[in-house]
Design an enzyme around this catalytic site. Structure first.
Site, mmCIF file in Angstrom:
data_model
loop_
_atom_site.group_PDB
_atom_site.id
_atom_site.type_symbol
_atom_site.label_atom_id
_atom_site.label_comp_id
_atom_site.label_asym_id
_atom_site.label_seq_id
_atom_site.Cartn_x
_atom_site.Cartn_y
_atom_site.Cartn_z
ATOM 1 N N GLU A 70 0.849 -1.198 -0.008
ATOM 2 C CA GLU A 70 0.065 -0.296 0.049
ATOM 3 C C GLU A 70 0.902 1.134 -0.039
ATOM 4 O OE1 GLU A 70 -0.735 -2.637 1.826
ATOM 5 O OE2 GLU A 70 -2.810 -3.238 0.973
ATOM 6 N N HIS A 137 -11.488 -5.846 8.088
ATOM 7 C CA HIS A 137 -12.359 -5.639 6.865
ATOM 8 C C HIS A 137 -13.474 -4.671 7.019
ATOM 9 C CE1 HIS A 137 -9.725 -8.794 5.736
ATOM 10 N NE2 HIS A 137 -9.802 -8.543 4.453
#
Lengths: 331, 371
Positions: A70, A137
């Site tokens: 990321e 998540h």
């Protein structure tokens, strides 16, 4: 504050998810400098299929599959943006921005302040819970970004705003965190103006007009508030913030001055969240107009648990919203 | 220095002969001297209490930032780190703006927004470093990605110390550059210490050895030999420009001052400092200019003298610069438009042989030279 979405010559009903894809497609077709990068967004079309078909339509270079890295994604976007491209990064889940946080808050957010270098980029952040995604998540990390001056933060609740805010975010010369709530992807549908459609950053929207109580909300909580207001049949105004930075301070204050009562609702956790900021704004600027304390409806300060009864116990529910409204209306 | 790198250095030196004119060599020397003189002047300002915070320099590492950045064309881009003042000077930042920046003055490159070497002149094709390392390697990747996607023969160059190679972002950056064969040149300065941590506690395998695992070449050069650094960087930029991807160049050197002015280097053996003093990049090059390249000792001394005078003038100018108005603190958080970076100065004679379109270079020309 805008009361309704701007009219457009042709409209079509689509899901919130399709509206995000539509915005990306429109901007990529219009502006060759716009490109997407992220994990599994190419041949696979993304974990939620937002970029489904983009490789065929725009080529693999403009829908770039990246390694699981990321910081490399955000860093590459910063450099590409400085050099005139308009990157749209997809975090596969908003939670994963923690792995790219350094590049976002230390490099992207501060470059213009320090050096006068604009960084026009968007970070798409599929956020929110409600489907047993568990602690990694399901998060709503918007407050993280609000402590990093230099980042703009938006969180659409409707399909039209999903499109209009994304196009505006892409055209903005600053890094914009775009929180797209996963629970809204396929459950929210609406008329979406075709073609070029923008919603200005920093303008709240009156989603429902009312005179007795203002529910200040964004993202999934807007729908919860609308639903509660209908079921209660009360004179409740629902203000959809749409942008968290810049925040429509005047829009919030105007609504609260009209209704004299405010509930701030979000799915994110409570401490130092958007609700705290909005409540502080109201008490600082509209104290004399209030007929009740400003209240918050948020997730408690816990990670989002996995098992359905535990998760339901953390995310604000319709009954919680109704109860909070009832209490304030009766105050 | 290992035998292998000594061989590589000789080869690089031979090759550099073909690419550097006499005037280029004078420039390389001048920029190294300018970096040293500017930093020595800054130390004095620090000791006089005129620099808030701490002070950091790149003493002993001048050959790296000067030699590497000297290869760049106007439209190439840089992310320059805190031991690399020489690269800013080569690209056109003048010492007065460097000194003013350290003092937090309004005419510093950031106008007081940031200190140290945490600056870059957007009009000279550079993006300012942040303290987190090696973040800028990932940003350089992004610039290189833009060049590649648009098919432009341009190169991004960035610097980092060996300490940076221990951070996970370094792996992310190298891996990404390798996958996309980006036109980027990574200059790794092994100055033996990450703050106080010596090489043997930083890595089990020398980081340059990792380059081939990312799919691109890694070179080991004598970082105190400006022409060796130049030649390695020249080859790397040519490779990048030709579409052949990144290169990692490890420059072996020594940080001759503490991490910052507050650091007394008690952890460095005295004999180690003495050994590296004998390899001073500026003194070595001064000798070579005379022994190998036909400079007279007085020419070399003249350059030193001119630069000294110039840096004194720059210091006076910096000291005249006012402190910023407090309201500046609240300005500039957000941009209202995007603007392209300007181009850097490209003093290498190769670039004057080409008609290279520039925008920022003309603006900076004329105030970056000592003479």
């Amino acid at each position: 504050v805008t009361v309704t979405a701007a009219a457009s010559s042709t409209t079509g009903e689509m899901t919130y998810l399709a509206a995000i894809s539509d915005a990306l497609r429109f901007e990529m077709a219009r502006d060759p400098s716009v490109f997407c990068l992220g994990e599994d967004i190419g041949a696979f079309g993304g974990a939620f299929k937002v970029t489904d078909g983009f490789v065929e339509e725009f080529g693999a270079d403009r829908c770039l599959d990246t390694p699981l890295a990321e910081n490399a994604i955000i860093g590459a976007a910063v450099g590409a943006a400085i050099e005139g491209l308009k990157p749209v990064c997809e975090m596969q889940f908003a939670d994963f921005i923690s792995c790219g946080f350094d590049q976002l808050v230390n490099v992207a957010a501060k470059l213009h302040y320090r050096q006068g270098v604009a960084v026009p980029m968007v970070v798409r952040l599929p956020s929110g819970g409600g489907f047993s995604g568990g602690p990694f998540h399901s998060q709503n990390p918007e407050a993280w970004f609000l402590q990093a001056p230099g980042l703009k933060v938006v969180a659409p609740a409707t399909a039209a705003d999903a499109k209009g805010l994304l196009i505006s975010a892409i055209r903005d010369p600053n890094p914009v965190c775009y929180l797209e709530h996963k629970g809204l992807y396929r459950h929210v549908k609406g008329e979406v103006p075709a073609g070029d459609y923008t919603v200005p950053l920093g303008e709240a929207r009156v989603a429902r007009e009312g005179g007795e109580l203002t529910v200040v909300a964004y993202g999934s909580s807007v729908h919860l508030a609308l639903h509660a207001a209908e079921e209660l049949g009360e004179d409740i105004e629902v203000l959809d913030l749409r942008s968290l930075c810049p925040l429509d301070r005047e829009g919030i204050l105007a609504s609260v001055r009209k209704t004299s009562k405010a509930l701030v609702a979000h799915e994110a956790t409570r401490a130092c969240g958007v609700g705290a900021e909005v409540a502080a704004l109201i008490t600082e600027e509209a104290f004399e107009d209030l007929d009740a304390p400003v209240r918050r409806l948020t997730a408690p300060d816990v990670p989002i648990p996995f098992s359905p009864p535990l998760e339901q116990a953390t995310l604000p529910q319709l009954e919680d919203m109704k109860e909070a409204c009832r209490e304030l209306l009766a105050y | 220095m290992s035998d292998a790198s000594a061989v590589a250095d000789r080869r690089a030196r031979d090759a550099a002969r073909a690419h550097l004119t006499r005037e280029d060599r004078g420039s390389l020397f001048r920029y190294m001297v300018m970096m040293r003189a500017s930093e020595e002047r800054a130390v004095r300002l620090y000791k006089q209490g005129k620099i808030p915070g701490s002070f950091y320099d790149g003493r002993g590492q001048e050959a790296i930032s000067v030699g590497a950045s000297f290869v760049l064309g106007p439209r190439d881009r840089t992310c320059i780190l805190h031991r690399d003042l020489g690269a800013h000077l080569v690209r056109g930042v003048t010492p007065d703006r460097y000194l003013a920046n350290y003092m937090g003055r309004v005419d510093g490159v950031t106008g007081g927004k940031d200190g140290n070497l945490h600056f870059a002149d957007r009009d000279l094709g550079s993006v300012a470093m942040v303290s987190m390392l090696p973040d800028m390697a990932l940003v350089a990747n992004g610039m290189a990605l833009a060049f590649k996607l648009r098919g432009e023969p341009r190169v991004a160059m960035t610097f980092f110390g060996e300490g940076s190679t221990a951070n996970g972002q370094w792996h992310e950056g190298m891996n990404f550059a390798g996958i996309h064969r980006l036109p980027v040149v990574f200059i790794l300065e092994n100055n033996r210490f990450a703050y106080s941590t010596p090489n043997e506690l930083e890595f089990a395998v020398d980081p340059v050895e990792r380059a081939h695992t990312y799919g691109f070449p890694g070179l080991n050069v004598d970082g105190n030999d400006v022409e060796a650094v130049f030649e390695a960087a020249r080859e790397a930029t040519e490779r990048a420009r030709a579409g052949d991807g990144p290169t990692l160049i490890e420059c072996q050197t020594m940080r001759m001052h503490g991490h910052g002015a507050h650091d007394d280097m008690r952890y460095v053996p005295k004999e180690m400092v003495a050994e590296w003093e004998g390899r001073d990049p500026i003194d070595r090059y001064a000798e070579r200019l005379v022994s190998d390249f036909g400079f007279s000792p007085s020419e070399v001394e003249q350059i030193r003298g001119e630069v000294g005078t110039y840096v004194d003038e720059c210091a006076a100018k910096a000291l005249e610069s006012p402190m910023p108005e407090p309201q500046l603190a609240r300005e500039g958080v957000f941009a209202d438009r995007w603007e392209a970076l300007g181009d850097g100065r490209a003093p290498w004679s190769r670039w004057s042989q080409y008609d290279v379109p520039t925008n920022g270079a003309s603006r900076a020309a004329g105030n970056g030279e000592a003479t």
